[in-house]
Design a protein around this motif. Structure first.
Motif, PDB file in Angstrom:
ATOM      1  N   SER A 124      30.122  52.100 -14.855  1.00  0.00           N
ATOM      2  CA  SER A 124      31.185  52.960 -14.347  1.00  0.00           C
ATOM      3  C   SER A 124      30.891  54.400 -14.760  1.00  0.00           C
ATOM      4  O   SER A 124      30.135  54.647 -15.691  1.00  0.00           O
ATOM      5  N   GLY A 125      31.502  55.334 -14.037  1.00  0.00           N
ATOM      6  CA  GLY A 125      31.343  56.737 -14.373  1.00  0.00           C
ATOM      7  C   GLY A 125      31.521  57.608 -13.149  1.00  0.00           C
ATOM      8  O   GLY A 125      31.551  57.119 -12.008  1.00  0.00           O
ATOM      9  N   ALA A 126      31.662  58.895 -13.391  1.00  0.00           N
ATOM     10  CA  ALA A 126      31.826  59.859 -12.300  1.00  0.00           C
ATOM     11  C   ALA A 126      31.073  61.135 -12.644  1.00  0.00           C
ATOM     12  O   ALA A 126      31.183  61.655 -13.757  1.00  0.00           O
ATOM     13  N   ILE A 127      30.314  61.611 -11.682  1.00  0.00           N
ATOM     14  CA  ILE A 127      29.602  62.895 -11.800  1.00  0.00           C
ATOM     15  C   ILE A 127      30.136  63.807 -10.708  1.00  0.00           C
ATOM     16  O   ILE A 127      30.194  63.425  -9.535  1.00  0.00           O
ATOM     17  N   ILE A 164      25.583  54.261  -7.100  1.00  0.00           N
ATOM     18  CA  ILE A 164      26.815  53.533  -6.804  1.00  0.00           C
ATOM     19  C   ILE A 164      26.702  52.050  -7.132  1.00  0.00           C
ATOM     20  O   ILE A 164      27.703  51.396  -7.470  1.00  0.00           O
ATOM     21  N   GLU A 165      25.504  51.479  -7.109  1.00  0.00           N
ATOM     22  CA  GLU A 165      25.371  50.056  -7.440  1.00  0.00           C
ATOM     23  C   GLU A 165      25.720  49.786  -8.905  1.00  0.00           C
ATOM     24  O   GLU A 165      25.982  48.643  -9.288  1.00  0.00           O
ATOM     25  N   TYR A 166      25.728  50.841  -9.709  1.00  0.00           N
ATOM     26  CA  TYR A 166      26.122  50.718 -11.114  1.00  0.00           C
ATOM     27  C   TYR A 166      27.568  51.147 -11.345  1.00  0.00           C
ATOM     28  O   TYR A 166      27.990  51.317 -12.487  1.00  0.00           O
ATOM     29  N   GLY A 167      28.314  51.342 -10.261  1.00  0.00           N
ATOM     30  CA  GLY A 167      29.706  51.745 -10.380  1.00  0.00           C
ATOM     31  C   GLY A 167      29.899  53.213 -10.694  1.00  0.00           C
ATOM     32  O   GLY A 167      30.997  53.624 -11.082  1.00  0.00           O
ATOM     33  N   ILE A 168      28.849  54.003 -10.519  1.00  0.00           N
ATOM     34  CA  ILE A 168      28.905  55.439 -10.827  1.00  0.00           C
ATOM     35  C   ILE A 168      29.052  56.214  -9.530  1.00  0.00           C
ATOM     36  O   ILE A 168      28.213  56.107  -8.628  1.00  0.00           O
ATOM     37  N   ARG A 169      30.112  56.992  -9.438  1.00  0.00           N
ATOM     38  CA  ARG A 169      30.364  57.793  -8.237  1.00  0.00           C
ATOM     39  C   ARG A 169      29.885  59.225  -8.466  1.00  0.00           C
ATOM     40  O   ARG A 169      30.187  59.826  -9.503  1.00  0.00           O
ATOM     41  N   VAL A 170      29.170  59.759  -7.492  1.00  0.00           N
ATOM     42  CA  VAL A 170      28.669  61.133  -7.564  1.00  0.00           C
ATOM     43  C   VAL A 170      29.201  61.900  -6.369  1.00  0.00           C
ATOM     44  O   VAL A 170      29.015  61.482  -5.214  1.00  0.00           O
ATOM     45  N   ASN A 171      29.882  63.002  -6.634  1.00  0.00           N
ATOM     46  CA  ASN A 171      30.446  63.842  -5.578  1.00  0.00           C
ATOM     47  C   ASN A 171      30.284  65.308  -5.957  1.00  0.00           C
ATOM     48  O   ASN A 171      29.872  65.632  -7.072  1.00  0.00           O
ATOM     49  N   ALA A 172      30.581  66.169  -5.022  1.00  0.00           N
ATOM     50  CA  ALA A 172      30.495  67.607  -5.266  1.00  0.00           C
ATOM     51  C   ALA A 172      31.703  68.297  -4.651  1.00  0.00           C
ATOM     52  O   ALA A 172      32.428  67.716  -3.837  1.00  0.00           O
ATOM     53  N   ALA A 224      40.130  58.460  -7.178  1.00  0.00           N
ATOM     54  CA  ALA A 224      39.152  58.816  -6.149  1.00  0.00           C
ATOM     55  C   ALA A 224      38.090  57.727  -6.019  1.00  0.00           C
ATOM     56  O   ALA A 224      36.939  58.005  -5.680  1.00  0.00           O
ATOM     57  N   SER A 225      38.479  56.478  -6.270  1.00  0.00           N
ATOM     58  CA  SER A 225      37.526  55.371  -6.391  1.00  0.00           C
ATOM     59  C   SER A 225      36.723  55.085  -5.127  1.00  0.00           C
ATOM     60  O   SER A 225      35.677  54.443  -5.204  1.00  0.00           O
TER      61      SER A 225
END
Length: 243
Positions: A124-127, A164-172, A224-225
């Motif tokens: 999980s995580g968010a960048i 995303i396969e590791y549950g980590i979302r990256v957005n800008a 924002a999942s």
């Protein structure tokens, strides 16, 4: 944000400071990183600071290690550190080009790489990357800046697909004119210039840094999942096509 741990680069002033203070106010613990020693002013319970240059090898590793050793985990990275150079291409040196690209793109790449490594174990995580409306629109005199922000948008999309396969979302965020000190290194009226230039947006004004921080807080949150690989425009309508 309760229980979350974040790293925010470029945290000493402007958007970065607003992000740091807002995430902390909502319950996050924060590593506030900046090249300027003024970042130390943010130190308090739940905020540790790191005076470092995002472009230097080892800085990203140091920031992640500080988050893990101090707070035990890492949930959020905000790549906010940025620079801008106003100079036509024919007048620009290689050193000036590199000065721009290393901060806006390479620094974000290195921090995102190390943050993802730390987040993968938790799945999980968010960048959140601070991009610009200049990621899509060109303007004379800022070739290095537009190139760097365009690259940051593409880095966002590519890492989003890989992470995303590791549950980590990256957005800008495609940020418009915000009243900060980003121009102060070459003009005395930087804040006034940004406030005036912001009047050309459909909304008729520039943003306050806190308005951008609110968007960051949303994208970094579980609310924002379902947002993955997006460049969310917060530019006062600057990029809305006009017929």
């Amino acid at each position: 944000m309760g229980g979350k741990v974040a790293i925010v680069t470029g945290a000493a002033s402007g958007i970065g400071r607003a992000i740091t203070e807002l995430l902390h106010a909502r319950g996050a613990k924060v590593v506030a990183e900046d090249i300027h020693p003024a970042v130390k002013e943010l130190e308090r319970d739940g905020i540790v600071t790191l005076v470092a240059d995002v472009t230097v090898d080892g800085t990203a590793e140091q920031a992640v290690a500080l988050a893990l050793s101090t707070f035990g985990t890492l949930d959020i990275l905000v790549n906010n550190a940025g620079r801008i150079l106003y100079k036509n291409m024919v007048d620009m040196t290689r050193e000036e080009w590199d000065w721009q690209m290393q901060t806006n793109v390479t620094g974000a790449f290195m921090h995102s790489r190390e943050a993802q490594k730390a987040m993968m174990a938790n799945r999980s995580g968010a960048i959140v990357n601070i991009a610009s409306y200049a990621s899509y629109f060109a303007f004379p005199g800022i070739a290095a800046y537009t190139a760097s922000k365009g690259a940051l948008a593409q880095l966002t999309r590519t890492q989003a697909l890989e992470a995303i396969e590791y549950g980590i979302r990256v957005n800008a965020i495609g940020v418009g004119d915000v009243v900060t000190n980003i121009l102060n290194h070459f003009r005395d009226d930087g804040r006034e210039f940004l406030a005036e230039h912001g009047k050309s947006a459909p909304i008729g004004r520039a943003a306050d840094p806190l308005e951008i921080a609110e968007v960051v807080a949303f994208l970094a949150s579980d609310r924002a999942s379902f947002i993955v690989g997006a460049v969310v425009m917060a530019d006062g309508g600057m990029t809305v096509p006009v017929g």
